[in-house]
Design a protein around this motif. Sequence first.
Motif, PDB file in Angstrom:
ATOM      1  N   LEU A 190       0.951  -8.968   6.389  1.00 25.62           N
ATOM      2  CA  LEU A 190       0.983  -7.513   6.328  1.00 25.62           C
ATOM      3  C   LEU A 190       2.421  -7.039   6.479  1.00 25.62           C
ATOM      4  O   LEU A 190       3.176  -7.570   7.299  1.00 25.62           O
ATOM      5  N   GLY A 191       2.790  -6.033   5.671  1.00 24.24           N
ATOM      6  CA  GLY A 191       4.120  -5.470   5.851  1.00 24.24           C
ATOM      7  C   GLY A 191       4.758  -4.984   4.556  1.00 24.24           C
ATOM      8  O   GLY A 191       4.044  -4.608   3.642  1.00 24.24           O
ATOM      9  N   PRO A 192       6.075  -5.031   4.429  1.00 24.87           N
ATOM     10  CA  PRO A 192       6.987  -5.430   5.516  1.00 24.87           C
ATOM     11  C   PRO A 192       7.047  -4.381   6.613  1.00 24.87           C
ATOM     12  O   PRO A 192       7.548  -4.661   7.683  1.00 24.87           O
ATOM     13  N   TRP A 193       6.516  -3.173   6.289  1.00 24.42           N
ATOM     14  CA  TRP A 193       6.472  -2.083   7.261  1.00 24.42           C
ATOM     15  C   TRP A 193       5.206  -1.297   7.020  1.00 24.42           C
ATOM     16  O   TRP A 193       4.451  -1.543   6.057  1.00 24.42           O
ATOM     17  N   LEU A 194       4.942  -0.345   7.893  1.00 19.61           N
ATOM     18  CA  LEU A 194       3.850   0.606   7.703  1.00 19.61           C
ATOM     19  C   LEU A 194       4.440   1.902   7.159  1.00 19.61           C
ATOM     20  O   LEU A 194       5.357   2.461   7.769  1.00 19.61           O
ATOM     21  N   VAL A 195       3.952   2.330   5.999  1.00 22.20           N
ATOM     22  CA  VAL A 195       4.335   3.641   5.474  1.00 22.20           C
ATOM     23  C   VAL A 195       3.272   4.622   5.940  1.00 22.20           C
ATOM     24  O   VAL A 195       2.088   4.440   5.643  1.00 22.20           O
ATOM     25  N   THR A 196       3.677   5.645   6.671  1.00 23.11           N
ATOM     26  CA  THR A 196       2.676   6.563   7.201  1.00 23.11           C
ATOM     27  C   THR A 196       1.989   7.325   6.069  1.00 23.11           C
ATOM     28  O   THR A 196       2.568   7.551   5.001  1.00 23.11           O
ATOM     29  N   ALA A 197       0.744   7.698   6.335  1.00 26.35           N
ATOM     30  CA  ALA A 197      -0.131   8.235   5.291  1.00 26.35           C
ATOM     31  C   ALA A 197       0.447   9.472   4.616  1.00 26.35           C
ATOM     32  O   ALA A 197       0.209   9.696   3.419  1.00 26.35           O
ATOM     33  N   ASP A 198       1.227  10.262   5.340  1.00 21.15           N
ATOM     34  CA  ASP A 198       1.776  11.491   4.757  1.00 21.15           C
ATOM     35  C   ASP A 198       2.730  11.211   3.591  1.00 21.15           C
ATOM     36  O   ASP A 198       2.999  12.098   2.783  1.00 21.15           O
ATOM     37  N   GLU A 199       3.259   9.981   3.507  1.00 22.49           N
ATOM     38  CA  GLU A 199       4.200   9.647   2.431  1.00 22.49           C
ATOM     39  C   GLU A 199       3.508   9.193   1.151  1.00 22.49           C
ATOM     40  O   GLU A 199       4.153   9.056   0.108  1.00 22.49           O
ATOM     41  N   ILE A 200       2.217   8.882   1.238  1.00 28.68           N
ATOM     42  CA  ILE A 200       1.498   8.390   0.063  1.00 28.68           C
ATOM     43  C   ILE A 200       0.492   9.453  -0.354  1.00 28.68           C
ATOM     44  O   ILE A 200      -0.584   9.583   0.231  1.00 28.68           O
ATOM     45  N   LYS A 201       0.841  10.194  -1.374  1.00 32.60           N
ATOM     46  CA  LYS A 201       0.003  11.327  -1.781  1.00 32.60           C
ATOM     47  C   LYS A 201      -1.350  10.855  -2.296  1.00 32.60           C
ATOM     48  O   LYS A 201      -2.381  11.431  -1.978  1.00 32.60           O
ATOM     49  N   ASP A 202      -1.344   9.822  -3.133  1.00 34.60           N
ATOM     50  CA  ASP A 202      -2.612   9.353  -3.693  1.00 34.60           C
ATOM     51  C   ASP A 202      -2.675   7.824  -3.655  1.00 34.60           C
ATOM     52  O   ASP A 202      -2.251   7.156  -4.590  1.00 34.60           O
ATOM     53  N   PRO A 203      -3.202   7.267  -2.567  1.00 32.94           N
ATOM     54  CA  PRO A 203      -3.245   5.800  -2.447  1.00 32.94           C
ATOM     55  C   PRO A 203      -4.159   5.140  -3.481  1.00 32.94           C
ATOM     56  O   PRO A 203      -4.107   3.925  -3.658  1.00 32.94           O
ATOM     57  N   GLN A 204      -4.926   5.954  -4.175  1.00 36.80           N
ATOM     58  CA  GLN A 204      -5.863   5.412  -5.152  1.00 36.80           C
ATOM     59  C   GLN A 204      -5.241   5.335  -6.550  1.00 36.80           C
ATOM     60  O   GLN A 204      -5.919   5.020  -7.510  1.00 36.80           O
ATOM     61  N   HIS A 205      -3.937   5.594  -6.651  1.00 37.63           N
ATOM     62  CA  HIS A 205      -3.239   5.489  -7.943  1.00 37.63           C
ATOM     63  C   HIS A 205      -1.866   4.847  -7.751  1.00 37.63           C
ATOM     64  O   HIS A 205      -0.842   5.441  -8.063  1.00 37.63           O
ATOM     65  N   LEU A 206      -1.841   3.638  -7.220  1.00 40.71           N
ATOM     66  CA  LEU A 206      -0.575   2.950  -6.963  1.00 40.71           C
ATOM     67  C   LEU A 206      -0.503   1.667  -7.787  1.00 40.71           C
ATOM     68  O   LEU A 206      -1.409   0.825  -7.726  1.00 40.71           O
ATOM     69  N   ASP A 207       0.588   1.509  -8.524  1.00 41.11           N
ATOM     70  CA  ASP A 207       0.842   0.236  -9.211  1.00 41.11           C
ATOM     71  C   ASP A 207       1.189  -0.818  -8.173  1.00 41.11           C
ATOM     72  O   ASP A 207       1.870  -0.524  -7.184  1.00 41.11           O
ATOM     73  N   PHE A 208       0.723  -2.023  -8.371  1.00 40.10           N
ATOM     74  CA  PHE A 208       1.148  -3.114  -7.501  1.00 40.10           C
ATOM     75  C   PHE A 208       1.258  -4.398  -8.301  1.00 40.10           C
ATOM     76  O   PHE A 208       0.642  -4.557  -9.357  1.00 40.10           O
ATOM     77  N   SER A 209       2.084  -5.320  -7.798  1.00 40.57           N
ATOM     78  CA  SER A 209       2.264  -6.585  -8.507  1.00 40.57           C
ATOM     79  C   SER A 209       2.701  -7.683  -7.555  1.00 40.57           C
ATOM     80  O   SER A 209       3.217  -7.418  -6.461  1.00 40.57           O
TER      81      SER A 209
END
Length: 284
Positions: free
Chosen positions: A194-213
Amino acid sequence: VKICWFDDYRLGLVDGRIVRDVTAALDGLSVTPYPSRLHGDALICNLPGVIERVHKIASGAPTSTLADVRFLSPVLQPTKIIGVPVNYLKHIEEAEAQREVFAQRYHGSVLEQGLFLKASSSLIGFGERVQLRFPERRTDHEMELGVVIGKRGSKIPKEQAFDHVAGYSIALDMVVRGPEDRSFRKSIDTYAVLGPWLVTADEIKDPQHLDFSLSVNGAVRQASNTRNMIIDIAQQISWASEFYTLLPGDIIMTGTCEGVSRVVPGDTMQCEIQGVGEASILVT
Ligand code: MN
């Protein structure tokens, strides 16, 4: 805000390419007394107050560059790590196509199979190493969005699910393939990253639309978007809390997309989630 644990249990504020040592923000805090298991992870339980103190001391805090710190898991003592199986359609297709490699014992949709748990003792951060316990067997990476619970809750309605989220991290649900129960094969020491850090929820407007790889040694193996989840984050939180009380620091690994593959000692896994960050970890 990006909050991390690094080196010898120092608390860090990530600020661009810099980590500020804000461990002093923990001074005088009434952290949850023993037995903390009933309350959750001490930092996450006290996160709003800690962040307030962090802002006060950040400008005068000692700094290091990202490359010079060793990231630990941003949650040190979750009461549970919850896994969501078969939550991306194309991953189901690849698993079905390789039934002899993947577990043959699980059938049906994610709703039919239910959630699973990984042992908290398997948890590490990106500054550590994934250590293959059984090199003769196939260990795979599963790249996932990690959701960290911030507020205690039981039987949480879907509409209130995000009130219970502290933030997001990159998660790796490492697994040794085989016929045993998931909780056994996915709970090996170092098999939860888990990591490398925790991004607090207020910084992620829509967690259901994030690209990842995820890449291994520079070659992309997994790439998708969190919109492709079969059951979404709100439903995961609500459903999990029907069965057990969610506590601050509990982690949900929200499921992996297609492209899971074997890693061997010497491999480096590079992970990235839009808006969360990027990090690499070595396999030994
Ligand atoms: Mn998984």
